[in-house]
Write a protein that holds these residues in place. Structure first.
Motif, PDB file in Angstrom:
ATOM      1  N   VAL A  63      -7.214  -1.308   4.859  1.00 58.25           N
ATOM      2  CA  VAL A  63      -6.069  -2.128   4.441  1.00 58.25           C
ATOM      3  C   VAL A  63      -6.448  -3.583   4.237  1.00 58.25           C
ATOM      4  N   ASP A  64      -7.615  -3.966   4.674  1.00 62.34           N
ATOM      5  CA  ASP A  64      -7.954  -5.384   4.621  1.00 62.34           C
ATOM      6  C   ASP A  64      -7.936  -5.901   3.180  1.00 62.34           C
ATOM      7  N   SER A  65      -7.274  -7.028   2.982  1.00 63.09           N
ATOM      8  CA  SER A  65      -7.154  -7.745   1.716  1.00 63.09           C
ATOM      9  C   SER A  65      -6.590  -6.904   0.573  1.00 63.09           C
ATOM     10  N   GLU A  66      -5.672  -6.040   0.895  1.00 64.72           N
ATOM     11  CA  GLU A  66      -4.936  -5.305  -0.139  1.00 64.72           C
ATOM     12  C   GLU A  66      -3.963  -6.276  -0.820  1.00 64.72           C
ATOM     13  N   LYS A  67      -3.763  -6.128  -2.148  1.00 61.55           N
ATOM     14  CA  LYS A  67      -2.878  -7.081  -2.820  1.00 61.55           C
ATOM     15  C   LYS A  67      -1.765  -6.443  -3.629  1.00 61.55           C
ATOM     16  N   ASP A  68      -1.879  -5.169  -3.932  1.00 57.10           N
ATOM     17  CA  ASP A  68      -0.869  -4.557  -4.778  1.00 57.10           C
ATOM     18  C   ASP A  68       0.415  -4.292  -3.979  1.00 57.10           C
ATOM     19  N   PRO A  69       1.585  -4.669  -4.523  1.00 56.39           N
ATOM     20  CA  PRO A  69       2.828  -4.517  -3.757  1.00 56.39           C
ATOM     21  C   PRO A  69       3.089  -3.081  -3.297  1.00 56.39           C
ATOM     22  N   GLN A  70       2.872  -2.130  -4.205  1.00 54.98           N
ATOM     23  CA  GLN A  70       3.154  -0.747  -3.815  1.00 54.98           C
ATOM     24  C   GLN A  70       2.250  -0.300  -2.683  1.00 54.98           C
ATOM     25  N   CYS A  71       0.956  -0.662  -2.775  1.00 60.91           N
ATOM     26  CA  CYS A  71       0.027  -0.303  -1.701  1.00 60.91           C
ATOM     27  C   CYS A  71       0.385  -1.035  -0.418  1.00 60.91           C
ATOM     28  N   LEU A  72       0.837  -2.294  -0.574  1.00 62.41           N
ATOM     29  CA  LEU A  72       1.179  -3.059   0.624  1.00 62.41           C
ATOM     30  C   LEU A  72       2.317  -2.407   1.386  1.00 62.41           C
TER      31      LEU A  72
END
Lengths: 158, 1129
Positions: B160-169
């Motif tokens: 999960v580190d440095s995830e940026k996509d809203p859906q993935c978040l």
């Protein structure tokens, strides 16, 4: 094109709240509303400055008090104040004002446009040029000038 | 690759019932194992998609095992990863009924996942699938993955580190939340990772969402923020990291960060528990205070005519969240926080500053804000619980009382000298405000928790005792403020204070009943005496209404009795009193206000109200007292506009609704003769009658109409005999009848009008006695110019025979018969009119041709007949009856006829004003179309139970246009042509624009001619304007513009003509706006008209009205800029 701006950093003032006309609920159908100071001011306040993206009102080139209207005599006199004394744009601003009023006021009106006394280096020359019918007509034959004027006037029609 | 829809289609055809997945695997063998990356990836994806589609198909364990084994292995094949992920997900998500993956296999998936996948190096969609797979593992196989401990947590952190996509978040936040629940142990493997994990999460706070449009993804900033909040507050282990971060962000200048911090703090507080939060208490308290002080803005005193909100602070979300948080923390740990509040320096400073400013206006802005903040804090903390309430009261109430000059010492002594003292001294505003806030909070606390109210009083002893001992003094102080103070703010809080004191719930109220009485008495004296102080009066009325509805809601019988005695009875007596000091409209406002605050009061009031109406009416009937007439009109208006709708909305009071009409009829019956010249009074009576009847049920309406019929038939002027029917006797009697009607007495006119009102308002099911006779009566009276009779007729034919059960209700007459009665009266039309012959459905004898010739020997009755017929036509039109065609045919005949061809006037040609009269007959026929099409307030609407067919206007429009258009074209007489235009204009301007747009192309030429014709006469300005609006509607619509193109020059001719229309400013303005719309038509079409338009517009620049000139400038610019710029300057 690298050209020096004449006044690179003008003071921008706040726009005045648009005074809502207090429309009486039951206006008489045949009542007459004469053309007044505020109406003329509404015509010219949104004209864009030739070198900045601000309106003449924001730069305090035009204020409501600097407009004199006499509906009976069909006479309007506008006194505008260039932002700096040596402003070469003064004639363009004056031309814009004149064209805008030509297009907005009834043809019976005589329009007099002047630079505020003491606000410009070549005051009398500018005044003379702006109120010379022939020179104004000649200026409007020049496509570059007309383009420039139309660009400045565009925001005032929205 | 095929489109998803094609793909799924393909799969569906591929997977028919005969094939099992095992067979497929066998058939696809080559594609699943080939070394060509692309083909293999597609093959695996296809198998995975197939499995997704087969989610409900039962599979045995061996198959499942081999399939999941295959996909697990494939996780390592990064070139064909998509298919492996989809396949794993499809298998893991299976429902237990269809066979699920075993935990051993799941463990293998998890291990393979952690070992092989570098989530952050994948594309967005693959990442999303990875997170879904993780989520699925954590949720469905918690027992399998928990033992993996550190390895799992570390793997997830990495993923999960440095995830940026809203859906993935959204998914990652949820994964963290679920993960935390798997390791609740504070000393377990998770504890060591808490810091790292929080570090990953914390960089998202506060959520900064830059996607321009959230709806693309279906995720908004709020969703993300909420998901993150749940992750933050998921475990107390985050506490050492989260709280400092949140407090830090709270001091940021970004409003959204502040708001989020407050929300997160609330959520964390409830999840972290009191012990952990205790050490942050002071910091949180300071932050809350700070947030409150900085977020408040300047208050406005709004006491304008309508809103009486008092001190209004801008609705502020930050302040609201801060107060919610405060309530939350106090609830969790009240001792600690209350001591913080009580000992707080700022609040003490504010309190100390209070005495230095006497009135609201003296307080500087900052002071006002602080005062308000303190008020909010105290109010919220008082409301939180009983213990808090006690503590706050103990620490602040005595001080406030002292500032107000109501100190403890005064309590013991005798009361008389203090009364004077109180009245002489002005109350301090700040203290007044704060004590009212405290009282309100205490009241809300007691009222909100009914359980507490039932318990013994001792639970909130302190505050209760204090209030009890001060209630007397407070009441007096507030009352004196009302009388002496002239400042709006003082008055507002004075009234509010009294209202609060009066609305403590009954049995536990610290305010004795005698004080309640005093408050009501004070209020009533204000209502009756101080009506000139508008603000005070209105506030008082509102307070009385609130008190009334409060005690009514809580069923406090003792207080209700007192309220009835002091308020309701007094206020009822106001209307009957002949007291001229108080303006009557104010009386009505007060009475209707009090009435609408509770059923009991309303019942009482409405009775008094009716008595007053009847007393006034009898005064009018008997003595002809015209002064009462004005009052009665007021009373009736209030009755029908305010009281009746309220009664109808609030429960069934059939007998109340029924009583009024019946009594009106009784009263009229008992008065043998009276004469009232006031037309207005009759109108008001009719309106009240209509509304009262309309609200009644069917049975009551039957009763009313029977009563009304009895009165009507007992009247000497209306011989309503059963024998009087369709045949010849009727003609004779009808003749006599109409002769009698000439000198109809006032009483008879009233009876007739009120009867018509009853008929207008009844439901379709209601039985109208002796319909045939009634029909005849109405027909004859409408010929005397009695419009309500015509409306009643329209109403009868509209509702005839349509019952809810579908059966015929009226046994003595059918709709067809009724229509025959109406249409057999040949006065509507020509002797030799074909239309009439066609319309007689039953073919009844046509022998009465000359029926009305004797009566109608001039045109005036014909006009009246046409008006009457138009109401009947409207009734038919609304229900969608075919006969409306015949009615319109009659109108059209009228419009087309030439003066001397009219049969009814054959013998009266000597009349010199014949032609004029003829024109006005035609005019009334044209106007009949307006009545047909427009919505009416007085009858034939939903309120009065009319039967209205959907889209009846469109239907009428589309039937009439094919008839009207050729008629207009063919018409050679100028007069009838102009009248036809009038009819056309009425129809088209009332039709919904959508219907007109469909026909726009055909209609435009006529519409323009019509505008041209209407332009001539100043009387037609309203219809001209509505027609112009239709044109402007067409011009601003895309389809409409296409229809206009061909006729552009005609439209422009017409509009330029209207620019100078002298009689109506709106017409000129709209015409210019239409021209602006015209300038958007294709260039080639409009260019030739440019000069013409510009010339016309330059005249409009000198219009007498400003709005027109402004539009003219815009229009001029629009037209000037369609071609070269250099115009004639």
């Amino acid at each position: 094109m690298v050209s020096e701006l004449i006044n690179a950093n003008p003071i921008v003032y706040e726009k005045k709240e648009r005074r809502a006309r207090s429309a009486p609920i039951a206006v008489e159908e045949y009542a007459v509303e004469p053309i007044d100071q505020q109406e003329v001011f509404d015509h010219v306040r949104d004209i864009k400055d030739p070198e900045h993206p601000y309106s003449l009102e924001e730069l305090k080139v035009i204020t409501e008090d600097a407009i004199e209207v006499d509906d009976q005599q069909s006479y309007v006199r506008i006194t505008f104040t260039p932002t700096v004394e040596h402003c070469s744009m003064a004639t363009i601003i004056g031309l814009c004002l004149r064209v805008k009023l030509l297009r907005s006021l009834p043809s019976r009106y005589k329009v007099d446009i002047r630079v505020a006394p003491g606000s410009h280096a070549s005051e009398s020359a500018v005044n003379k040029q702006l109120n010379d019918k022939e020179r104004v007509a000649a200026a409007l034959e020049n496509p570059n000038l007309v383009d420039m004027v139309d660009e400045c006037l565009a925001p005032s029609y929205d | 690759m095929a489109e998803p829809s094609q793909l799924s289609h393909l799969i569906e055809s591929f997977v028919d019932s005969s094939r099992s997945p095992t067979q497929q695997v066998r058939e696809m063998q080559m594609y699943l194992t080939t070394t060509d990356n692309i083909i293999r990836a597609r093959g695996i994806l296809l198998l995975a998609e197939v499995l997704t589609c087969l989610a409900t198909k039962p599979l045995d364990n061996a198959t499942l095992h081999s399939l999941i084994g295959f996909f697990t292995d494939r996780l390592a094949d990064w070139k064909a990863l998509r298919g492996a992920l989809v396949g794993c997900l499809a298998l893991m998500r299976r429902k237990s009924s269809a066979g699920v993956v075993t935990s051993t296999d799941a463990k293998a998936v998890a291990e393979s996942f952690l070992q092989n996948l570098q989530v952050q190096s994948l594309g967005q969609h693959d990442r999303k699938l990875c997170f879904e797979l993780l989520e699925c593992l954590l949720e469905h196989y918690p027992n399998t993955v928990t033992p993996m401990g550190d390895e799992l947590i570390y793997g997830i952190c990495e993923a999960v580190d440095s995830e940026k996509d809203p859906q993935c978040l959204m998914l990652t936040f949820h994964i963290v939340e679920v993960l935390v629940q798997l390791f609740p142990d504070t000393s377990g493997p998770f504890a060591s990772f808490a810091g790292d994990l929080f570090e990953i999460l914390s960089c998202y706070f506060p959520i900064h969402f830059t996607h321009p449009r959230g709806e693309d993804l279906g995720i908004k900033r709020d969703d993300l923020s909420r998901a993150l909040m749940l992750a933050f507050s998921s475990t107390p282990l985050f506490e050492p990291f989260a709280i400092p971060l949140l407090l830090e962000k709270l001091s940021s200048s970004l409003p959204s960060a502040k708001l989020d911090s407050l929300k997160y703090l609330s959520s964390c507080t409830s999840n972290y528990g009191p012990e952990r939060m205790a050490k942050h208490a002071r910091a949180i308290w300071l932050s809350i205070k700070d947030a409150l002080y900085t977020s408040l803005q300047e208050p406005t005193l709004s006491f304008t005519s309508e809103s009486l909100d008092g001190l209004v602070f801008q609705e502020n979300e930050i302040a609201k969240e801060a107060l919610t948080l405060l309530q939350q923390v106090i609830m969790q740990n009240n001792g600690l926080f209350l001591s913080l509040i009580v000992e707080d320096e700022d609040i003490n400073i504010i309190l100390n500053a209070v005495p230095s400013y006497e009135s609201y206006n003296d307080i500087p802005l900052q002071g006002k804000l602080k005062l308000f903040a303190a008020g909010c804090i105290l109010s919220i903390s008082t409301k939180t619980s009983v213990a808090c309430c006690n503590m706050i009261f103990e620490s602040f109430f005595p001080r406030l009382m002292e500032i107000l000059g109501l100190s403890e010492k005064n309590l013991s002594g005798d009361h008389s000298p203090k009364d004077n003292y109180l009245i002489s001294k002005r109350l301090n505003f700040g203290a007044l405000y704060l004590s009212v806030e405290l009282l309100a909070a205490c009241r809300d606390l007691i009222a909100g928790s009914t359980q507490i109210a039932c318990k013994s009083v001792s639970t909130y002893e302190t505050s209760y005792c204090m209030l009890h001992s001060f209630s007397n003094l407070l009441t007096k102080a507030f009352c004196s403020t009302l009388v002496t103070s002239h400042h709006d703010a003082d008055i507002y809080f004075g009234v509010k204070g009294l209202q609060i004191l009066a609305t403590f719930p009954g049995d536990v109220s610290p305010v004795p009943i005698s004080e309640f009485e005093n408050i009501l008495i004070t209020f009533m004296s204000i209502i009756t005496v101080n009506f000139k102080k508008t603000l005070l009066w209105r506030l008082t009325l509102k307070a009385l209404m609130n008190i009334g509805s409060f005690i009514d809601r809580n069923n406090e019988s003792e207080k209700i009795l007192i309220y009835m005695r002091i308020v309701v009875e007094k206020i009822v007596s106001l209307v009957s009193l002949d007291d001229v000091t108080m303006p009557f409209p104010l009386k009505l406002e007060a009475i209707s206000g009090i009435g609408t605050s509770g059923l009991n009061y309303m019942l009482h009031i409405i009775q008094g109200f009716e008595e007053a109406i009847f007393a006034n009416l009898s005064e009018i009937y008997v003595h002809g007292n015209l002064k009462s007439a004005k009052i009665t009109i007021w009373l009736l208006e209030c009755y029908s506009n305010k009281l009746l709708p309220w009664i109808h909305e609030n429960g069934v009071f059939e007998e109340v609704l029924l009583r009024f009409p019946i009594n009106i009829w009784k009263q009229i019956e008992s008065c043998v003769d009276f004469s009232v010249p006031e037309k207005e009074l009759l109108d008001a009576m009719m309106t009240a009658m209509k509304h009262a009847v309309a609200f009644c049920s069917e049975e009551s309406q039957n009763e009313i109409i029977q009563k009304a019929y009895n009165v009507l038939s007992s009247s000497t002027s209306f011989p309503l005999k059963e024998s009087m029917a369709l045949t010849i006797p009727f003609q004779l009697e009808g003749l006599q009848l109409t002769q009698k009607m000439d000198n109809l007495s006032c009483r008879d006119e009233w009876i007739l009008s009120l009867f018509a009102s009853v008929v207008i308002a009844v439901r379709p099911q209601t039985h109208i006695p002796n319909v045939k006779v009634i029909l005849n009566l109405f027909i004859t009276t409408l010929l005397k110019g009695h419009v309500p009779a015509a409306q009643a007729l329209g109403s009868i034919v509209n509702k005839f025979g349509k019952s809810s059960t579908g059966s015929e209700i009226s046994s003595d007459c059918t709709l067809e018969e009724a229509l025959d009665i109406i249409f057999q009266l040949k006065l509507w039309t020509h002797q030799d009119n074909g239309a009439l012959l066609r319309c007689s459905v039953t073919g009844s004898e046509m022998g009465h041709t000359d029926l009305c010739q004797a009566v109608v020997n001039n045109k005036l009755p014909q006009i009246l007949a046409i008006t009457g017929l138009s109401w009947i036509g409207k009734g038919l039109l609304l229900r969608g009856h075919d006969k409306v065609k015949d009615v319109t045919m009659i109108f059209l005949e009228c419009l087309l006829s030439n003066g001397n061809a009219l049969p009814l006037s054959q013998h009266s040609l000597e009349n010199s004003c014949e032609q004029d009269l003829h024109a006005s007959v035609m005019k009334s026929a044209a106007d009949a179309f307006r009545i047909l099409m427009s919505d009416s307030e007085v009858c034939l609407n939903r309120k009065f139970h009319a039967i209205i067919r959907p889209l009846y206007k469109q239907r009428f429009f589309s039937t009439m246009m094919p008839i009207l258009r050729p008629l207009i074209m063919k018409s050679d007489s100028l007069l009838s042509r102009s009248m036809l235009y009038g009819a056309f204009a009425h129809i088209i301007s009332e039709t919904p624009l959508v219907a007109v747009l469909g026909e726009a192309k055909k209609l435009i030429p006529i519409l323009l001619d019509c505008l041209f014709m209407l332009n001539k006469d100043a009387q037609d300005k309203d219809i001209l304007y509505s027609l112009l609006l239709v044109l402007s509607g067409i011009l601003t619509d895309k389809d409409g513009q296409e229809a206009v193109v061909d006729n552009a020059h005609l439209v422009i001719n017409c509009l330029t003509g209207l620019i100078a229309y002298p009689h109506m400013m709106l017409v000129r303005e709209t015409a210019i706006q239409c021209l602006v719309a015209m300038s958007e038509l294709p260039h080639a079409r409009i260019y030739p008209m440019r000069i013409q338009v510009l010339q016309a517009i330059s005249k409009a620049l000198d219009d007498s009205r400003r709005a027109v000139r402004q539009e003219a400038v815009r229009c001029r610019q629009a037209w000037a800029s369609i071609a070269s710029r250099s115009l004639h300057f």
